[in-house]
Design an enzyme around this catalytic site. Structure first.
Site, short mmCIF file in Angstrom:
data_model
loop_
_atom_site.label_atom_id
_atom_site.label_comp_id
_atom_site.label_asym_id
_atom_site.label_seq_id
_atom_site.Cartn_x
_atom_site.Cartn_y
_atom_site.Cartn_z
N GLY A 23 -33.24 105.83 42.51
CA GLY A 23 -33.78 106.74 41.64
C GLY A 23 -33.99 108.07 41.81
N HIS A 24 -34.29 108.61 43.45
CA HIS A 24 -35.10 109.70 43.79
C HIS A 24 -33.64 110.81 43.22
CE1 HIS A 24 -33.04 110.79 47.76
NE2 HIS A 24 -32.16 109.96 47.12
N HIS A 25 -32.90 111.24 43.57
CA HIS A 25 -32.22 112.04 42.48
C HIS A 25 -32.81 111.71 40.96
CE1 HIS A 25 -30.15 113.19 45.63
NE2 HIS A 25 -29.19 111.43 46.00
N ALA A 26 -32.87 111.35 39.77
CA ALA A 26 -33.07 111.75 38.96
C ALA A 26 -34.46 111.82 38.60
CB ALA A 26 -33.19 109.66 38.12
N ASN B 272 -34.42 115.47 44.60
CA ASN B 272 -34.30 117.03 43.89
C ASN B 272 -35.27 116.36 42.81
OD1 ASN B 272 -31.61 115.28 43.57
ND2 ASN B 272 -32.49 115.96 41.93
#
Length: 819
Positions: A286-289, A330
């Site tokens: 999930g951390h790029h969403a 991001n």
């Protein structure tokens, strides 16, 4: 595999698992010895019953509180495994932990568990009341570690996907974010006996309301729309999704909701003290969403949504998100860019903004804005190859000091394992032991409330080994031992730069402690160090060209060029007679701060630099304004060199050979060939030695009209005593200026010999002496070259203020310097 991914019921999920391939079902089996029922049903039953099969406390079984008895499941599938032997090479032995209770395996007796091979497992004696009373009741009831896992999250897969075989460590040309990632991790934990020591946390899908705590409604709708895609549209939209580093299928939305819901439940369970910590084995990551866009294998930002949910419910006021995925998170940083209550720290490859997600948002100066300024901490590696020592160093210098100062109520690790050794996408070398140590350090925060949420990691062996090391630490075991560690030069430089930026926001950052050690040699063995004298020499050559249009003189001798390249400068037309027919050869060692600061306890480098430049300017300005030609010779060597000292000799016969060779080269090739018939030699500092060496070894009397030595506290080169004619000329043409404290002024023999040639100054430093006596030098030179009539001097000695000094011993020293 045709499964309705939109169903939410437990029965539907069990049916889905039954219909999956036998190979995948068997891999989910925690205890292969169970033979009752079809493979798929057995798997689901085993996983489902994890919540009640391990030893439980009175919180799970009403009526047991009075007796403090522990109940166990009746099935041998869920017997608590014995602790591993103390001789284990991977981990140090520790008490086996089951639902928060420690069992001592060192003393046999009826109170110990039977082996897992027995049909039933019982604890014959209850836990002693005294033991229970000595602990906090809430802690006694708390299960140490929970886990989140659902094989339905494997249904998100690329079109035409074939499950990777168990023996394959990397899926090669296949998409790196593949379903087997979570299966391999879960299976590895189960085979190692850790799943049975953990509590399965039941969870549901994330709701639209929860998702929109972070994301826009438009993004929610875009993800939901993938459930209705037909095969043709999936093929036609493949290029669009590939531009976002995504793939989709009809099960994508369901898996994304499960993944996000699982991380939320892990955080809720930890914050509500149902478990002390938790491991969310979820996908997709999930951390790029970003709030308004899905990208980089990610659809919903699992960790960001979970952090928002626990703060919304008031279960945590401050949350720390530590992201050790090799890619910058991001989306997570964007979600909390101006939030003062969520601290985001990321260690990632940046490569100058060229590594995914290819932007400057992960640069070290990206610190947040508004109320969130300082709450984004980026540690950007400049390339591949970083490993254990670099990550541990970053934790010690940046991560943990800031984390302690922030003092979070909950810690969430965005645990991507793509920086692990063997992951070709990340190209770094972090070992399972290092992941264990980082987890161990973070577990000391927030009262141990820690959630590990899976992000990236694409080498199937590496993520399994790394996840296993993390799980051992979550269960309270000591992390594997790390050998001797030394952070790389690149890492220490990055940490130093990060410290400089973050020290303005965090008092705990010690910039001085992060300062990198001095590099003494490059890979080719050459020195990378440029000393202050070196820099001053280069700066002075540039300054003289820019201000006075002085040009560099090439040296034909390779030896001289290597030692003095760029240090010999002159005016254009130096061979010509010029307006006055006068050529001044100015020989000095400007830039030698070591000599200038001898005997001084502290030095202001900027002030010393100013002295050198100002003194040089004063001399050159006078020479140029007088209409004289100039050759400026800096005899300070290009590379610092230590010459052997023969002792404190203040008068010597010769200058250092290389300096004498240089000044003779200049005389033979420039001064002798010049049309100027009036030559003035001015020596400053150690430059006096070279001047006197020239006087002794070349016939200079015909052309040289004046010799000036500003010797400071340096030793001097004497005139050749055997050349009577030269001695007489030298006595008429020479002036020596020294500090009044010079040691040679106490030598009566030298005083008698040099008598009226020596003048003193009350200044101590050689640059100060030159500035102080410059008016006398101008007067003396002008007299000798015929510009003005001579002025009588009483006894040859004056103070620096022009007053007569009748005390010869109080003003004397001898010619030129020895180092």
């Amino acid at each position: 595999m045709d499964v309705d991914a939109s169903t939410n019921s437990h029965e539907a999920r069990e049916a889905a698992i039954v219909t999956t391939t036998e190979q995948v079902d068997q891999a989910m089996d925690v205890d292969p010895s169970t033979s009752a029922g079809p493979s798929g049903v057995t798997v689901q039953r085993t996983i489902h019953q994890e919540t009640v099969t391990t030893t439980t406390t009175t919180a799970s079984f009403p009526g047991a509180a009075a007796s403090r008895e522990l109940a166990t499941a009746s099935s041998s599938d869920h017997a608590v495994p014995p602790a591993r032997p103390a001789s284990s090479s991977a981990f140090r032995s520790s008490p086996a932990l089951t639902n928060g209770h420690a069992h001592n395996h060192s003393s046999p007796g009826p109170s110990t568990f039977q082996t897992p091979n027995s049909h039933h497992t019982h604890l014959h004696n209850p836990v002693p009341l005294t033991h229970v009373a000595s602990q906090d009741p809430d802690q006694k009831r708390m299960v140490r570690t929970g886990y989140i896992f659902d094989p339905l999250m494997m249904l998100h897969c690329q079109d035409g996907y074939t499950p990777t075989a168990e023996t394959v460590l990397d899926n090669g040309d296949g998409h790196p974010e593949e379903p087997m990632r979570i299966k391999r991790i879960f299976t590895r934990l189960a085979e190692s006996g850790l799943i049975k020591r953990m509590k399965k946390l039941e969870f549901g899908e994330v709701t639209a309301e929860q998702v929109m705590l972070v994301h826009t409604e438009d993004l929610w709708s875009k993800v939901q729309a993938t459930e209705g895609l037909n095969d043709q549209f999936i093929q036609e939209s493949k290029h669009y999704y590939e531009q976002l580093s995504l793939y989709v299928c009809r099960e994508t939305a369901h898996c994304a909701r499960l993944s996000c819901g699982g991380v939320i439940q892990a955080c809720l369970s930890v914050c509500r003290n149902e478990v002390r910590n938790a491991f969310a084995i979820v996908r997709p990551p999930g951390h790029h969403a970003e709030p308004d866009e899905h990208m980089g294998f990610c659809f919903f930002n699992n960790v960001a949504v979970a952090a928002k949910e626990v703060t919304r419910l008031g279960l945590a006021k401050k949350v720390l998100i530590l992201d050790w995925d090799v890619h910058h998170g991001n989306g997570t940083q964007r979600a909390f860019w101006d939030d003062p209550n969520v601290l985001y720290i990321s260690l990632h490859r940046h490569d100058g903004g060229k590594f995914y997600p290819t932007s400057d948002f992960g640069a070290l100066d990206m610190v947040g804005t508004g109320a969130g300024e300082g709450k984004s901490v980026n540690i950007p590696w400049p390339g591949p190859g970083f490993g254990d020592a670099d990550y541990i160093y970053a934790f010690q210098r940046i991560v943990m000091p800031i984390a302690y100062e922030f003092s979070p109520d909950l810690v969430i690790i965005s645990a991507g394992f793509d920086a692990a050794e063997g992951d070709m996408l990340g190209g770094c070398h972090v070992t399972p032991a290092a992941y264990g140590h980082m987890t161990h350090m973070l577990a000391a925060l927030a009262g141990g409330k820690l959630v590990v949420a899976l992000e990236g990691g694409y080498n199937l062996r590496a993520i399994s080994d790394s996840a296993l090391a993390v799980a051992h630490v979550l269960l309270g075991e000591t992390p594997m031992e790390l050998g001797a560690l030394e952070a790389s030069e690149a890492a220490t430089e990055v940490i130093y730069q990060v410290a400089q930026v973050q020290s303005t926001h965090w008092k705990s950052i010690d910039v001085k402690a992060c300062e990198p050690p001095e590099v003494t040699a490059l890979e080719d063995g050459s020195s990378p160090i440029h000393s202050i004298p070196e820099l001053l020499k280069i700066h002075r050559a540039y300054h003289m060209h820019a201000k006075y249009d002085l040009l560099q003189i090439p040296l034909a001798s390779p030896e001289l060029e290597a030692a003095f390249a760029g240090q010999i400068i002159c005016n254009e037309g130096v061979y010509e007679v010029g307006p006055k027919g006068v050529l001044v050869v100015f020989v000095h060692d400007f830039g030698n701060l070591r000599v200038e600061t001898d005997g001084v306890t502290s030095t202001n480098i900027h002030l010393a630099n100013s002295y050198l430049i100002d003194t040089s300017d004063a001399i050159v300005s006078w020479i140029k304004s007088a209409g004289y030609n100039i050759i400026d010779v800096n005899v300070l060597k290009q590379l610092p060199t230590e010459f052997a000292r023969e002792g404190p000799r203040m008068i010597t016969k010769n200058a250092p050979e290389i300096e004498g060779q240089l000044i003779r080269y200049i005389w033979d090739n420039y001064v002798e060939l010049s049309e100027c018939e009036k030559v003035v030699l001015i020596g400053h500092g150690t430059g006096c030695q070279a001047v006197m060496d020239l006087v002794n070894k070349r016939d200079v009397e015909r052309k040289v009209k004046a010799v000036v030595q500003v010797a400071g506290l340096h030793s001097l080169v004497r005139i050749d005593p055997n050349n009577i004619q030269r001695k007489d000329w030298f006595k008429r043409s020479n002036r020596i200026f020294v500090p009044s404290s010079h040691i040679l002024l106490d030598d009566n023999r030298v005083c008698r010999r040099l008598g009226d040639q020596v003048f003193t100054s009350q200044k101590a430093k050689v640059v100060d002496v030159l500035n102080d006596v410059l008016p006398q030098i101008k007067q003396f030179v002008s007299e000798k070259v015929g510009d003005i009539p001579p002025v009588p001097v009483t006894n040859g000695h004056t103070e620096s203020n022009g007053q007569t000094n009748g005390d010869l011993a109080g003003s004397l020293v001898a010619p030129a310097v020895t180092a």
